[in-house]
Design a protein around this motif. Sequence first.
Motif, PDB file in Angstrom:
ATOM      1  N   GLU A 127       5.808 -34.782  22.174  1.00  0.00           N
ATOM      2  CA  GLU A 127       7.149 -35.379  22.155  1.00  0.00           C
ATOM      3  C   GLU A 127       8.079 -34.655  23.124  1.00  0.00           C
ATOM      4  OE1 GLU A 127      11.228 -35.870  21.332  1.00  0.00           O
ATOM      5  OE2 GLU A 127      10.201 -34.032  20.739  1.00  0.00           O
ATOM      6  N   ARG A 128       8.024 -33.332  23.157  1.00  0.00           N
ATOM      7  CA  ARG A 128       8.883 -32.563  24.063  1.00  0.00           C
ATOM      8  C   ARG A 128       8.530 -32.820  25.518  1.00  0.00           C
ATOM      9  NH1 ARG A 128      13.316 -31.774  23.670  1.00  0.00           N
ATOM     10  NH2 ARG A 128      12.946 -33.754  22.781  1.00  0.00           N
ATOM     11  N   MET A 129       7.250 -32.936  25.832  1.00  0.00           N
ATOM     12  CA  MET A 129       6.846 -33.208  27.212  1.00  0.00           C
ATOM     13  C   MET A 129       7.269 -34.614  27.634  1.00  0.00           C
ATOM     14  SD  MET A 129       5.580 -30.504  28.536  1.00  0.00           S
ATOM     15  CE  MET A 129       6.753 -29.579  27.564  1.00  0.00           C
ATOM     16  N   ARG A 130       7.138 -35.594  26.745  1.00  0.00           N
ATOM     17  CA  ARG A 130       7.598 -36.951  27.060  1.00  0.00           C
ATOM     18  C   ARG A 130       9.099 -36.957  27.293  1.00  0.00           C
ATOM     19  NH1 ARG A 130       4.628 -39.480  22.399  1.00  0.00           N
ATOM     20  NH2 ARG A 130       6.444 -38.639  21.532  1.00  0.00           N
ATOM     21  N   ALA A 131       9.847 -36.272  26.438  1.00  0.00           N
ATOM     22  CA  ALA A 131      11.309 -36.226  26.582  1.00  0.00           C
ATOM     23  C   ALA A 131      11.695 -35.539  27.887  1.00  0.00           C
ATOM     24  CB  ALA A 131      11.926 -35.495  25.397  1.00  0.00           C
ATOM     25  N   ARG A 132      10.992 -34.506  28.238  1.00  0.00           N
ATOM     26  CA  ARG A 132      11.333 -33.758  29.447  1.00  0.00           C
ATOM     27  C   ARG A 132      11.048 -34.557  30.712  1.00  0.00           C
ATOM     28  NH1 ARG A 132       9.150 -27.821  31.319  1.00  0.00           N
ATOM     29  NH2 ARG A 132      10.382 -27.762  33.206  1.00  0.00           N
ATOM     30  N   TYR A 133       9.929 -35.221  30.755  1.00  0.00           N
ATOM     31  CA  TYR A 133       9.511 -35.867  31.999  1.00  0.00           C
ATOM     32  C   TYR A 133       9.873 -37.346  32.086  1.00  0.00           C
ATOM     33  CZ  TYR A 133       7.256 -31.526  33.043  1.00  0.00           C
ATOM     34  OH  TYR A 133       7.030 -30.208  33.308  1.00  0.00           O
ATOM     35  N   ARG A 134      10.394 -37.922  31.043  1.00  0.00           N
ATOM     36  CA  ARG A 134      10.834 -39.319  31.099  1.00  0.00           C
ATOM     37  C   ARG A 134      12.353 -39.447  31.030  1.00  0.00           C
ATOM     38  NH1 ARG A 134       6.298 -41.925  27.224  1.00  0.00           N
ATOM     39  NH2 ARG A 134       4.569 -41.614  28.648  1.00  0.00           N
ATOM     40  N   GLY A 135      13.034 -38.326  31.039  1.00  0.00           N
ATOM     41  CA  GLY A 135      14.481 -38.361  31.053  1.00  0.00           C
ATOM     42  C   GLY A 135      15.115 -38.632  29.700  1.00  0.00           C
ATOM     43  N   GLY A 136      14.346 -38.774  28.654  1.00  0.00           N
ATOM     44  CA  GLY A 136      14.883 -39.009  27.320  1.00  0.00           C
ATOM     45  C   GLY A 136      15.002 -37.714  26.566  1.00  0.00           C
ATOM     46  N   GLY A 137      15.196 -37.841  25.298  1.00  0.00           N
ATOM     47  CA  GLY A 137      15.203 -36.654  24.438  1.00  0.00           C
ATOM     48  C   GLY A 137      16.579 -36.069  24.272  1.00  0.00           C
ATOM     49  N   ILE A 174      10.599 -21.165  31.551  1.00  0.00           N
ATOM     50  CA  ILE A 174       9.670 -22.064  32.237  1.00  0.00           C
ATOM     51  C   ILE A 174       9.575 -23.435  31.580  1.00  0.00           C
ATOM     52  CG2 ILE A 174       8.322 -20.186  33.216  1.00  0.00           C
ATOM     53  CD1 ILE A 174       6.184 -20.749  31.090  1.00  0.00           C
ATOM     54  N   GLY A 175      10.310 -23.635  30.506  1.00  0.00           N
ATOM     55  CA  GLY A 175      10.388 -24.962  29.901  1.00  0.00           C
ATOM     56  C   GLY A 175       9.366 -25.274  28.838  1.00  0.00           C
ATOM     57  N   VAL A 176       8.730 -24.264  28.281  1.00  0.00           N
ATOM     58  CA  VAL A 176       7.781 -24.493  27.194  1.00  0.00           C
ATOM     59  C   VAL A 176       8.573 -24.510  25.889  1.00  0.00           C
ATOM     60  CG1 VAL A 176       5.786 -23.566  25.958  1.00  0.00           C
ATOM     61  CG2 VAL A 176       5.903 -23.389  28.445  1.00  0.00           C
ATOM     62  N   PRO A 177       8.462 -25.587  25.112  1.00  0.00           N
ATOM     63  CA  PRO A 177       9.249 -25.681  23.884  1.00  0.00           C
ATOM     64  C   PRO A 177       8.805 -24.667  22.833  1.00  0.00           C
ATOM     65  CG  PRO A 177       7.684 -27.488  24.038  1.00  0.00           C
ATOM     66  CD  PRO A 177       7.607 -26.739  25.338  1.00  0.00           C
ATOM     67  N   ASP A 178       9.727 -24.289  21.967  1.00  0.00           N
ATOM     68  CA  ASP A 178       9.474 -23.288  20.933  1.00  0.00           C
ATOM     69  C   ASP A 178       9.276 -23.966  19.581  1.00  0.00           C
ATOM     70  OD1 ASP A 178       9.263 -21.039  19.389  1.00  0.00           O
ATOM     71  OD2 ASP A 178      11.239 -20.259  19.868  1.00  0.00           O
ATOM     72  N   TYR A 179       8.038 -24.088  19.172  1.00  0.00           N
ATOM     73  CA  TYR A 179       7.691 -24.779  17.934  1.00  0.00           C
ATOM     74  C   TYR A 179       8.273 -24.077  16.706  1.00  0.00           C
ATOM     75  CZ  TYR A 179       4.882 -27.035  14.309  1.00  0.00           C
ATOM     76  OH  TYR A 179       4.477 -27.715  13.191  1.00  0.00           O
ATOM     77  N   ASP A 180       8.225 -22.756  16.674  1.00  0.00           N
ATOM     78  CA  ASP A 180       8.739 -22.020  15.514  1.00  0.00           C
ATOM     79  C   ASP A 180      10.229 -22.283  15.294  1.00  0.00           C
ATOM     80  OD1 ASP A 180       6.227 -20.944  15.036  1.00  0.00           O
ATOM     81  OD2 ASP A 180       6.633 -19.146  16.230  1.00  0.00           O
ATOM     82  N   THR A 181      10.993 -22.344  16.382  1.00  0.00           N
ATOM     83  CA  THR A 181      12.420 -22.644  16.263  1.00  0.00           C
ATOM     84  C   THR A 181      12.630 -24.056  15.750  1.00  0.00           C
ATOM     85  OG1 THR A 181      12.946 -21.098  18.035  1.00  0.00           O
ATOM     86  CG2 THR A 181      14.598 -22.778  17.541  1.00  0.00           C
ATOM     87  N   TYR A 182      11.816 -24.992  16.231  1.00  0.00           N
ATOM     88  CA  TYR A 182      11.887 -26.382  15.763  1.00  0.00           C
ATOM     89  C   TYR A 182      11.614 -26.463  14.256  1.00  0.00           C
ATOM     90  CZ  TYR A 182       9.757 -30.820  14.439  1.00  0.00           C
ATOM     91  OH  TYR A 182       9.410 -31.950  13.751  1.00  0.00           O
ATOM     92  N   VAL A 183      10.554 -25.802  13.796  1.00  0.00           N
ATOM     93  CA  VAL A 183      10.198 -25.841  12.373  1.00  0.00           C
ATOM     94  C   VAL A 183      11.333 -25.268  11.530  1.00  0.00           C
ATOM     95  CG1 VAL A 183       8.625 -24.928  10.617  1.00  0.00           C
ATOM     96  CG2 VAL A 183       7.709 -25.811  12.773  1.00  0.00           C
ATOM     97  N   GLU A 184      11.878 -24.138  11.943  1.00  0.00           N
ATOM     98  CA  GLU A 184      12.984 -23.524  11.211  1.00  0.00           C
ATOM     99  C   GLU A 184      14.186 -24.472  11.167  1.00  0.00           C
ATOM    100  OE1 GLU A 184      15.872 -19.609  11.482  1.00  0.00           O
ATOM    101  OE2 GLU A 184      14.037 -19.669  12.658  1.00  0.00           O
ATOM    102  N   HIS A 185      14.511 -25.088  12.300  1.00  0.00           N
ATOM    103  CA  HIS A 185      15.628 -26.029  12.365  1.00  0.00           C
ATOM    104  C   HIS A 185      15.407 -27.201  11.408  1.00  0.00           C
ATOM    105  CE1 HIS A 185      18.710 -28.692  14.017  1.00  0.00           C
ATOM    106  NE2 HIS A 185      17.771 -29.629  14.034  1.00  0.00           N
TER     107      HIS A 185
END
Length: 67
Positions: A53-63, A23-34
């Motif tokens: 930041e993830r929501m801005r990237a998703r809905y503004r075409g960036g990221g 459904i497009g919800v970012p995974d914070y735990d994976t980000y922290v580990e990375h």
Amino acid sequence: MGAAKEALTRCWLQAVRTARLIIGVPDYDTYVEHMRLRHPERPVMSYAEFFDERMRARYRGGGGRCC
């Protein structure tokens, strides 16, 4: 009984992670580990900063991925 409970917990957590990705919800735990593994010199965003930041990237075409 303890091993079965641990296996069920692992399966549940993986199902939750998969559902969030679908459904497009970012995974914070994976980000922290990375960040800790690949970019230890860089600060890790808080959950609120990461989510924003993830929501801005998703809905503004960036990221995208950093690596």
